[in-house]
Design a protein around this motif. Sequence first.
Motif, PDB file in Angstrom:
ATOM      1  N   GLU A 146     -19.886 -21.978  54.543  1.00 10.21           N
ATOM      2  CA  GLU A 146     -18.624 -22.206  54.068  1.00 10.21           C
ATOM      3  C   GLU A 146     -18.167 -23.197  53.704  1.00 10.21           C
ATOM      4  O   GLU A 146     -17.117 -23.131  52.136  1.00 10.21           O
ATOM      5  N   TYR A 147     -18.537 -24.536  53.948  1.00  7.57           N
ATOM      6  CA  TYR A 147     -17.849 -25.727  53.959  1.00  7.57           C
ATOM      7  C   TYR A 147     -18.009 -26.580  52.404  1.00  7.57           C
ATOM      8  O   TYR A 147     -18.112 -27.219  52.339  1.00  7.57           O
ATOM      9  N   ASN A 166     -17.382 -22.146  45.732  1.00  5.48           N
ATOM     10  CA  ASN A 166     -18.024 -22.765  45.977  1.00  5.48           C
ATOM     11  C   ASN A 166     -19.142 -23.724  45.136  1.00  5.48           C
ATOM     12  O   ASN A 166     -19.445 -24.637  45.467  1.00  5.48           O
TER      13      ASN A 166
END
Length: 328
Positions: A138-139, A25
């Motif tokens: 999460e994205y 991330n």
Amino acid sequence: MKKIYGNKQLLSVLEGMIINDRPVNSLMLYGDKGCGKKTVADYYTMQLLCSSPENGRPCGKCNACRNVAAGNHPDVTYVETSGKLGGYSVETARNIIADAFIKPNNDSGRKIYQFRDCHNMDPRTQNTLLKLIEEPPEYAHFIFTAESKYEFLPTIISRCMCLGVSPCTIDETAQALEEAGYSPEQITSATNSFHGNIGLCMQYLSDQQLRDAVDLTKKLSDSIIRKDEYGLNAVFMSAGTDRSRIKRILSMTDKLVRDAAVLAEDKDAAIIGCSRREAASLSEIITPIQAGRIHDLLEKAWGSVESNVSIPLILTALCGEIMDIVIG
């Protein structure tokens, strides 16, 4: 999609993450200016959004890849800088935090934020972003580029995957310049000054100011070799008072001095400065110890320029101090 030269191990790491569906991330890309950090950042962005990746590589043909290449993908944010120093404000960080929790609308289900050239990111801004980087949606993916990872707080570094982007070989750089349409003479001129740094080689060929800075750096070296304090001062004064230009010349001179120290020990060693000839001549005039002392002076002068001290005062003092070392 721009071709990436060299950096095979770095690309292998990025492609492995996509193949295994385990992209990080928070990614930090660091390396010298012009070495391709932004190109790699865009490559990773394409990897994250590509609808048809091939062995971890973006296809370069789908809508997502084409939009990233054009710089207009709706779920890719190139975070804007502000202020005279081109930094990132706390307010900007707060806006990104708010936006990061709005879900994306693309097929990949991802949003990407690129923070480019983070050499002036305020510690307060970094601390504002810290919790988001620690516990991102999460994205959401964050990509930072900087000349050194140590531009960041240790708490930020520890929460990012940090990958160095390296200069290419001379042959790879020559290939890139040839494919860009430059002549053999231009390629030789550029690689003599900036070696495997494709970005700076291309800038050298298109930017007269950079070519002038290279010429001034060589003249400064010549003055040191001749032990000519008046000439050294005259060359510095001819550089004007633009702080960015002065910092560039100080940095380029510092690399020549570094090369002189290296060549004093090994005449065939690789160099990082803009002239092997000047560095070799300088290595016959100063010892590695003297080179280290001059480096300290140049670093101190660079910091003074950054702190808005009078340019003429800085350079006049620097000339005298360098000559004290060389003649002393």
